[in-house]
Every structure is written in structure tokens, then in C-alpha cells.
Scaffold this motif. Structure first.
Motif, PDB file in Angstrom:
ATOM      1  N   ILE A 150       0.847  -1.207   0.000  1.00 43.79           N
ATOM      2  CA  ILE A 150       0.000   0.000   0.000  1.00 43.79           C
ATOM      3  C   ILE A 150       0.877   1.250   0.000  1.00 43.79           C
ATOM      4  O   ILE A 150       0.651   2.187  -0.771  1.00 43.79           O
ATOM      5  CB  ILE A 150      -0.955  -0.008   1.209  1.00 43.79           C
ATOM      6  CG1 ILE A 150      -1.999  -1.114   1.038  1.00 43.79           C
ATOM      7  CG2 ILE A 150      -1.622   1.350   1.374  1.00 43.79           C
ATOM      8  CD1 ILE A 150      -2.804  -1.389   2.287  1.00 43.79           C
ATOM      9  N   ASN A 151       1.884   1.259   0.831  1.00 43.79           N
ATOM     10  CA  ASN A 151       2.789   2.399   0.903  1.00 43.79           C
ATOM     11  C   ASN A 151       3.494   2.629  -0.431  1.00 43.79           C
ATOM     12  O   ASN A 151       3.636   3.772  -0.882  1.00 43.79           O
ATOM     13  CB  ASN A 151       3.808   2.189   2.023  1.00 43.79           C
ATOM     14  CG  ASN A 151       4.618   3.427   2.286  1.00 43.79           C
ATOM     15  OD1 ASN A 151       4.087   4.530   2.320  1.00 43.79           O
ATOM     16  ND2 ASN A 151       5.917   3.241   2.480  1.00 43.79           N
ATOM     17  N   TYR A 152       3.912   1.573  -1.083  1.00 46.53           N
ATOM     18  CA  TYR A 152       4.582   1.686  -2.378  1.00 46.53           C
ATOM     19  C   TYR A 152       3.669   2.344  -3.405  1.00 46.53           C
ATOM     20  O   TYR A 152       4.074   3.266  -4.107  1.00 46.53           O
ATOM     21  CB  TYR A 152       5.008   0.298  -2.858  1.00 46.53           C
ATOM     22  CG  TYR A 152       5.648   0.327  -4.220  1.00 46.53           C
ATOM     23  CD1 TYR A 152       6.998   0.635  -4.370  1.00 46.53           C
ATOM     24  CD2 TYR A 152       4.900   0.066  -5.362  1.00 46.53           C
ATOM     25  CE1 TYR A 152       7.582   0.676  -5.616  1.00 46.53           C
ATOM     26  CE2 TYR A 152       5.477   0.104  -6.619  1.00 46.53           C
ATOM     27  CZ  TYR A 152       6.826   0.403  -6.748  1.00 46.53           C
ATOM     28  OH  TYR A 152       7.393   0.457  -7.987  1.00 46.53           O
ATOM     29  N   TYR A 153       2.447   1.888  -3.508  1.00 41.96           N
ATOM     30  CA  TYR A 153       1.524   2.448  -4.489  1.00 41.96           C
ATOM     31  C   TYR A 153       1.102   3.877  -4.155  1.00 41.96           C
ATOM     32  O   TYR A 153       0.831   4.669  -5.041  1.00 41.96           O
ATOM     33  CB  TYR A 153       0.303   1.547  -4.670  1.00 41.96           C
ATOM     34  CG  TYR A 153       0.630   0.383  -5.566  1.00 41.96           C
ATOM     35  CD1 TYR A 153       0.717   0.550  -6.942  1.00 41.96           C
ATOM     36  CD2 TYR A 153       0.885  -0.868  -5.039  1.00 41.96           C
ATOM     37  CE1 TYR A 153       1.047  -0.503  -7.767  1.00 41.96           C
ATOM     38  CE2 TYR A 153       1.216  -1.928  -5.862  1.00 41.96           C
ATOM     39  CZ  TYR A 153       1.299  -1.741  -7.228  1.00 41.96           C
ATOM     40  OH  TYR A 153       1.632  -2.776  -8.054  1.00 41.96           O
ATOM     41  N   LEU A 154       1.073   4.220  -2.887  1.00 41.83           N
ATOM     42  CA  LEU A 154       0.748   5.589  -2.506  1.00 41.83           C
ATOM     43  C   LEU A 154       1.887   6.559  -2.816  1.00 41.83           C
ATOM     44  O   LEU A 154       1.655   7.721  -3.138  1.00 41.83           O
ATOM     45  CB  LEU A 154       0.400   5.661  -1.016  1.00 41.83           C
ATOM     46  CG  LEU A 154      -0.913   5.018  -0.596  1.00 41.83           C
ATOM     47  CD1 LEU A 154      -1.047   5.056   0.925  1.00 41.83           C
ATOM     48  CD2 LEU A 154      -2.101   5.705  -1.256  1.00 41.83           C
ATOM     49  N   ASN A 155       3.102   6.069  -2.745  1.00 44.30           N
ATOM     50  CA  ASN A 155       4.270   6.929  -2.928  1.00 44.30           C
ATOM     51  C   ASN A 155       4.857   6.889  -4.333  1.00 44.30           C
ATOM     52  O   ASN A 155       5.813   7.622  -4.624  1.00 44.30           O
ATOM     53  CB  ASN A 155       5.358   6.578  -1.908  1.00 44.30           C
ATOM     54  CG  ASN A 155       4.924   6.935  -0.508  1.00 44.30           C
ATOM     55  OD1 ASN A 155       4.380   8.006  -0.280  1.00 44.30           O
ATOM     56  ND2 ASN A 155       5.136   6.016   0.415  1.00 44.30           N
ATOM     57  N   ASN A 156       4.350   6.048  -5.187  1.00 44.02           N
ATOM     58  CA  ASN A 156       4.826   5.948  -6.561  1.00 44.02           C
ATOM     59  C   ASN A 156       3.648   6.151  -7.496  1.00 44.02           C
ATOM     60  O   ASN A 156       2.541   5.739  -7.211  1.00 44.02           O
ATOM     61  CB  ASN A 156       5.476   4.590  -6.816  1.00 44.02           C
ATOM     62  CG  ASN A 156       6.735   4.423  -5.995  1.00 44.02           C
ATOM     63  OD1 ASN A 156       7.772   4.958  -6.335  1.00 44.02           O
ATOM     64  ND2 ASN A 156       6.635   3.705  -4.880  1.00 44.02           N
ATOM     65  N   ASP A 157       3.908   6.741  -8.613  1.00 42.98           N
ATOM     66  CA  ASP A 157       2.844   7.061  -9.569  1.00 42.98           C
ATOM     67  C   ASP A 157       2.591   5.865 -10.492  1.00 42.98           C
ATOM     68  O   ASP A 157       2.868   5.923 -11.692  1.00 42.98           O
ATOM     69  CB  ASP A 157       3.212   8.303 -10.373  1.00 42.98           C
ATOM     70  CG  ASP A 157       2.050   8.837 -11.172  1.00 42.98           C
ATOM     71  OD1 ASP A 157       0.904   8.617 -10.753  1.00 42.98           O
ATOM     72  OD2 ASP A 157       2.292   9.461 -12.219  1.00 42.98           O
TER      73      ASP A 157
END
Length: 83
Positions: free
Chosen positions: A70-77
């Protein structure tokens, strides 16, 4: 997620071969998500009818892994569908 039987998948592939109707046409006719028949067709060509069988296993992920995803997808476009 909807599960489709092996018979249904094989019937659609056969209809695709017999009628000359496009994959998109059949996806619309049977209300399938975009590129579903394309994926089934690819698997069928690589593995034959056995490749279209339902797999009955459930993957389990721990909370830490889920939070990292979840954190990865929130912080990457990046969208979920691109991955």
C-alpha cells in the motif's frame, strides 16, 4: 473476482475460432473484463486446455507485506492495473 469454469473458457475460445468474431466482440457479448479472452487465448496456446483449469489455492500475505505494498503504491505514480 468472478471465476469462470474451464468449459466456459474453452467454449468461448471455440466460438472465437468458429465465428471469426473478435475477442473484444465476445468480451462485450459475455460482459467480460477487457483483455480477458486475450489472456485465456494466450494461456490456451501455451499450455493447452489444462492451462485453463481453475486453481484452488489461496495465497496468504502478512500485515507487514500488505502495508509495504500500500505504501509503495501511494508513494509511486503507478496504477494497480499496470503492474
Amino acid at each position: 473476482m468472478t471465476k469462470y469454469t474451464q468449459k466456459f473458457k474453452l467454449d468461448l475460445i471455440q466460438e472465437y475460432l468458429d465465428t471469426g468474431c473478435s475477442q473484444r466482440c465476445l468480451e462485450n457479448k459475455y460482459s467480460l473484463p477487457k483483455d480477458t479472452l486475450k489472456k485465456w487465448w494466450t494461456v490456451y496456446n501455451l499450455k493447452g486446455p489444462e492451462g485453463l483449469k481453475l486453481r484452488h489455492f489461496k495465497r496468504k500475505f502478512n500485515v507487514d507485506f500488505k502495508l509495504r505494498v500500500i505504501n509503495y503504491y501511494l508513494n509511486n505514480d503507478i496504477s494497480m492495473s499496470k503492474e
